[in-house]
Scaffold this motif. Structure first.
Motif, PDB file in Angstrom:
ATOM      1  N   ILE A   9      32.171 -91.143  23.320  1.00  0.00           N
ATOM      2  CA  ILE A   9      32.013 -89.709  23.062  1.00  0.00           C
ATOM      3  C   ILE A   9      32.923 -88.972  24.026  1.00  0.00           C
ATOM      4  O   ILE A   9      32.884 -89.225  25.235  1.00  0.00           O
ATOM      5  N   HIS A  10      33.739 -88.060  23.526  1.00  0.00           N
ATOM      6  CA  HIS A  10      34.632 -87.333  24.430  1.00  0.00           C
ATOM      7  C   HIS A  10      33.961 -86.088  25.009  1.00  0.00           C
ATOM      8  O   HIS A  10      34.008 -85.854  26.205  1.00  0.00           O
ATOM      9  N   HIS A  11      33.331 -85.258  24.153  1.00  0.00           N
ATOM     10  CA  HIS A  11      32.652 -84.082  24.687  1.00  0.00           C
ATOM     11  C   HIS A  11      31.568 -83.602  23.740  1.00  0.00           C
ATOM     12  O   HIS A  11      31.534 -83.979  22.562  1.00  0.00           O
ATOM     13  N   PHE A  12      30.693 -82.795  24.275  1.00  0.00           N
ATOM     14  CA  PHE A  12      29.616 -82.177  23.499  1.00  0.00           C
ATOM     15  C   PHE A  12      29.743 -80.674  23.658  1.00  0.00           C
ATOM     16  O   PHE A  12      29.867 -80.172  24.777  1.00  0.00           O
ATOM     17  N   ALA A  13      29.744 -79.950  22.540  1.00  0.00           N
ATOM     18  CA  ALA A  13      29.999 -78.507  22.564  1.00  0.00           C
ATOM     19  C   ALA A  13      28.719 -77.715  22.305  1.00  0.00           C
ATOM     20  O   ALA A  13      27.949 -78.022  21.394  1.00  0.00           O
ATOM     21  N   TRP A  14      28.546 -76.664  23.099  1.00  0.00           N
ATOM     22  CA  TRP A  14      27.439 -75.728  22.954  1.00  0.00           C
ATOM     23  C   TRP A  14      27.942 -74.460  22.275  1.00  0.00           C
ATOM     24  O   TRP A  14      29.097 -74.065  22.459  1.00  0.00           O
ATOM     25  N   ASN A  15      27.078 -73.800  21.542  1.00  0.00           N
ATOM     26  CA  ASN A  15      27.448 -72.594  20.801  1.00  0.00           C
ATOM     27  C   ASN A  15      27.268 -71.360  21.689  1.00  0.00           C
ATOM     28  O   ASN A  15      26.154 -70.912  21.950  1.00  0.00           O
ATOM     29  N   ALA A  16      28.413 -70.819  22.145  1.00  0.00           N
ATOM     30  CA  ALA A  16      28.372 -69.621  22.989  1.00  0.00           C
ATOM     31  C   ALA A  16      28.349 -68.333  22.171  1.00  0.00           C
ATOM     32  O   ALA A  16      28.248 -67.237  22.738  1.00  0.00           O
ATOM     33  N   GLU A  17      28.485 -68.406  20.863  1.00  0.00           N
ATOM     34  CA  GLU A  17      28.339 -67.315  19.889  1.00  0.00           C
ATOM     35  C   GLU A  17      29.440 -66.266  19.921  1.00  0.00           C
ATOM     36  O   GLU A  17      30.062 -65.986  18.896  1.00  0.00           O
ATOM     37  N   THR A  18      29.696 -65.625  21.067  1.00  0.00           N
ATOM     38  CA  THR A  18      30.715 -64.580  21.123  1.00  0.00           C
ATOM     39  C   THR A  18      31.656 -64.831  22.298  1.00  0.00           C
ATOM     40  O   THR A  18      31.283 -65.474  23.288  1.00  0.00           O
ATOM     41  N   LEU A  19      32.876 -64.289  22.204  1.00  0.00           N
ATOM     42  CA  LEU A  19      33.840 -64.457  23.288  1.00  0.00           C
ATOM     43  C   LEU A  19      33.366 -63.765  24.564  1.00  0.00           C
ATOM     44  O   LEU A  19      33.606 -64.252  25.670  1.00  0.00           O
ATOM     45  N   GLU A  20      32.686 -62.642  24.415  1.00  0.00           N
ATOM     46  CA  GLU A  20      32.178 -61.925  25.585  1.00  0.00           C
ATOM     47  C   GLU A  20      31.118 -62.763  26.307  1.00  0.00           C
ATOM     48  O   GLU A  20      31.119 -62.880  27.539  1.00  0.00           O
ATOM     49  N   ASN A  21      30.228 -63.369  25.535  1.00  0.00           N
ATOM     50  CA  ASN A  21      29.195 -64.213  26.109  1.00  0.00           C
ATOM     51  C   ASN A  21      29.809 -65.466  26.729  1.00  0.00           C
ATOM     52  O   ASN A  21      29.407 -65.904  27.820  1.00  0.00           O
ATOM     53  N   GLN A  22      30.799 -66.037  26.047  1.00  0.00           N
ATOM     54  CA  GLN A  22      31.498 -67.214  26.567  1.00  0.00           C
ATOM     55  C   GLN A  22      32.147 -66.916  27.921  1.00  0.00           C
ATOM     56  O   GLN A  22      32.042 -67.711  28.862  1.00  0.00           O
ATOM     57  N   ASP A  23      32.805 -65.759  28.007  1.00  0.00           N
ATOM     58  CA  ASP A  23      33.467 -65.376  29.252  1.00  0.00           C
ATOM     59  C   ASP A  23      32.447 -65.166  30.371  1.00  0.00           C
ATOM     60  O   ASP A  23      32.679 -65.556  31.526  1.00  0.00           O
ATOM     61  N   GLU A  24      31.313 -64.577  30.045  1.00  0.00           N
ATOM     62  CA  GLU A  24      30.267 -64.365  31.046  1.00  0.00           C
ATOM     63  C   GLU A  24      29.695 -65.695  31.525  1.00  0.00           C
ATOM     64  O   GLU A  24      29.441 -65.887  32.724  1.00  0.00           O
ATOM     65  N   LEU A  25      29.505 -66.639  30.586  1.00  0.00           N
ATOM     66  CA  LEU A  25      29.020 -67.961  30.957  1.00  0.00           C
ATOM     67  C   LEU A  25      29.995 -68.662  31.901  1.00  0.00           C
ATOM     68  O   LEU A  25      29.593 -69.252  32.899  1.00  0.00           O
ATOM     69  N   LYS A  26      31.288 -68.592  31.570  1.00  0.00           N
ATOM     70  CA  LYS A  26      32.309 -69.204  32.416  1.00  0.00           C
ATOM     71  C   LYS A  26      32.251 -68.615  33.827  1.00  0.00           C
ATOM     72  O   LYS A  26      32.311 -69.335  34.826  1.00  0.00           O
ATOM     73  N   PHE A  27      32.141 -67.307  33.904  1.00  0.00           N
ATOM     74  CA  PHE A  27      32.076 -66.601  35.185  1.00  0.00           C
ATOM     75  C   PHE A  27      30.860 -67.060  35.992  1.00  0.00           C
ATOM     76  O   PHE A  27      30.955 -67.318  37.196  1.00  0.00           O
ATOM     77  N   GLU A  28      29.716 -67.197  35.312  1.00  0.00           N
ATOM     78  CA  GLU A  28      28.487 -67.611  35.991  1.00  0.00           C
ATOM     79  C   GLU A  28      28.574 -69.057  36.467  1.00  0.00           C
ATOM     80  O   GLU A  28      28.149 -69.388  37.588  1.00  0.00           O
ATOM     81  N   ILE A  29      29.126 -69.939  35.637  1.00  0.00           N
ATOM     82  CA  ILE A  29      29.224 -71.356  35.989  1.00  0.00           C
ATOM     83  C   ILE A  29      30.158 -71.544  37.184  1.00  0.00           C
ATOM     84  O   ILE A  29      29.856 -72.280  38.132  1.00  0.00           O
ATOM     85  N   GLU A  30      31.296 -70.845  37.166  1.00  0.00           N
ATOM     86  CA  GLU A  30      32.222 -70.917  38.302  1.00  0.00           C
ATOM     87  C   GLU A  30      31.574 -70.370  39.569  1.00  0.00           C
ATOM     88  O   GLU A  30      31.773 -70.898  40.667  1.00  0.00           O
ATOM     89  N   GLY A  31      30.776 -69.323  39.408  1.00  0.00           N
ATOM     90  CA  GLY A  31      30.119 -68.712  40.554  1.00  0.00           C
ATOM     91  C   GLY A  31      29.098 -69.622  41.203  1.00  0.00           C
ATOM     92  O   GLY A  31      28.760 -69.448  42.383  1.00  0.00           O
ATOM     93  N   MET A  45      22.295 -60.838  29.116  1.00  0.00           N
ATOM     94  CA  MET A  45      22.386 -62.068  29.906  1.00  0.00           C
ATOM     95  C   MET A  45      23.078 -63.148  29.095  1.00  0.00           C
ATOM     96  O   MET A  45      22.836 -63.295  27.900  1.00  0.00           O
ATOM     97  N   ALA A  46      23.972 -63.884  29.746  1.00  0.00           N
ATOM     98  CA  ALA A  46      24.685 -64.953  29.056  1.00  0.00           C
ATOM     99  C   ALA A  46      23.700 -66.020  28.568  1.00  0.00           C
ATOM    100  O   ALA A  46      22.677 -66.286  29.206  1.00  0.00           O
ATOM    101  N   HIS A  47      24.011 -66.638  27.439  1.00  0.00           N
ATOM    102  CA  HIS A  47      23.094 -67.606  26.844  1.00  0.00           C
ATOM    103  C   HIS A  47      23.863 -68.590  25.966  1.00  0.00           C
ATOM    104  O   HIS A  47      25.025 -68.366  25.635  1.00  0.00           O
ATOM    105  N   LEU A  48      23.202 -69.660  25.564  1.00  0.00           N
ATOM    106  CA  LEU A  48      23.739 -70.616  24.593  1.00  0.00           C
ATOM    107  C   LEU A  48      22.748 -70.754  23.460  1.00  0.00           C
ATOM    108  O   LEU A  48      21.537 -70.861  23.681  1.00  0.00           O
ATOM    109  N   ASP A  49      23.268 -70.768  22.223  1.00  0.00           N
ATOM    110  CA  ASP A  49      22.411 -70.846  21.044  1.00  0.00           C
ATOM    111  C   ASP A  49      22.415 -72.275  20.497  1.00  0.00           C
ATOM    112  O   ASP A  49      22.853 -72.532  19.384  1.00  0.00           O
ATOM    113  N   GLY A  50      21.972 -73.219  21.312  1.00  0.00           N
ATOM    114  CA  GLY A  50      21.972 -74.602  20.879  1.00  0.00           C
ATOM    115  C   GLY A  50      23.372 -75.195  20.870  1.00  0.00           C
ATOM    116  O   GLY A  50      24.273 -74.742  21.575  1.00  0.00           O
TER     117      GLY A  50
END
Length: 316
Positions: A220-242, A1-6
């Motif tokens: 403040i321009h942006h705040f970044a979350w740690n997606a850890e891996t490109l695979e997890n990042q891509d899954e998160l993007k897919f879920e957010i768009e969905g 499951m996609a996740h963010l590590d802080g």
């Protein structure tokens, strides 16, 4: 499951480069780890990086000094407003004295049953030092701050919103935020590990006009979350768009990390970041040499002399 590590980092538009270095290095005692340039646009702007001892994701503050370019921002509602930093819980008296000695106005507050110090960057951005226990991240001590007081890294971000409901829905549904707590006009949630700067505090603000979203000094321009891996990042993007949040960018290579940006319904720009597999901060400098040289991505290397001539000199 996609996740963010802080958290991963927070990026601000500030005033002069030297003023910014003096504040983060000489006042807050952070480690200067990188001097490069803003990748977007054609105007040469520094991109400066500060962190704790290890340059950990969740401990990096980055800045664009925009005073030289003359571009001002406006702080307001519907934007990220507060940089929350984690310091040892017994260190706040030390920090109150240190900040005051250096001409920084400090206010003492108790928020969410925890003491914090409120102060501002010289360009006006709101900061808070939050006292925390059992933080495994190691503070930088070569800037003159003893280890028992040194800043661990990011605690989280404060986002000012007209109404918090849409942001609660977004952070819980898209970022897996949990542990919702309400106190007065503040709604607090946790994204990923508390020890990795995952606090999100939504502050109800119906007084200020909306703040600017573009680059501009004092915001403040942006705040970044740690997606850890490109695979997890891509899954998160897919879920957010969905879920219907389609104001989201394609993957951008920032040399030290790879990023996807999403505009939240509360206005704050969030980033899903993955530290570059080919070395991160140390891809162009050894760990001991971090921040010692002016680093440029390949597409700007042929403009090195021009950029050095145009940009403000910095004494670190």
């Amino acid at each position: 499951m996609a996740h963010l590590d802080g958290s991963h980092h927070v990026t601000m538009s500030v005033g002069s480069a030297q003023e910014d270095v003096d504040f983060h290095v000489r006042t807050l005692g952070l480690r200067f780890i990188k001097r490069t340039v803003l990748f977007d646009g054609s105007t040469p702007i520094y991109h400066l990086y500060y962190s704790n001892a290890g340059g950990d994701p969740s401990a990096v503050l980055t800045t664009f000094p925009f005073r030289q370019a003359g571009l001002m921002g406006r702080r307001g509602t519907n934007q990220a407003r507060e940089v929350l930093l984690a310091a040892p819980s017994g260190s706040l008296d030390y920090w109150s004295g240190r900040l005051t000695e250096r001409g920084v106005e400090v206010a003492d507050a108790e928020v969410l049953d925890r003491r914090r110090l409120l102060f501002r960057h010289p360009c006006g951005i709101e900061y808070a030092l939050v006292g925390v226990d059992d933080d495994p991240r190691v503070g930088w001590t070569e800037g003159g701050v003893p280890a028992e007081y040194a800043i661990h890294g990011i605690h989280g971000i404060g986002v000012h919103v007209t109404n918090p409901e849409n942001m609660v829905e977004f952070t819980t549904g898209s970022l897996a935020a949990k542990d919702l707590v309400e106190e007065g006009d503040r709604v607090a949630l946790q994204v990923g590990s508390a020890a990795r700067g995952g606090a999100v505090e939504l502050v109800v603000n119906r007084t200020d006009d909306p703040g600017t979203w573009r680059y501009g000094e004092g915001t403040i321009h942006h705040f970044a979350w740690n997606a850890e891996t490109l695979e997890n990042q891509d899954e998160l993007k897919f879920e957010i768009e969905g879920l219907g949040y389609t104001d989201i960018s394609e993957l951008k290579d920032r040399k030290y990390f790879k990023s996807v940006y999403v505009r939240s319904p509360g206005g704050a720009l969030f980033e899903l970041a993955v530290t570059h597999a080919e070395g991160g901060w140390t891809c162009d400098e050894s760990p001991k040499e971090l921040g010692s040289a002016f680093q440029l991505p390949e597409q700007f290397e042929d403009r090195r002399a021009e950029l050095l001539d145009q940009l403000e000199p910095i004494d670190v």
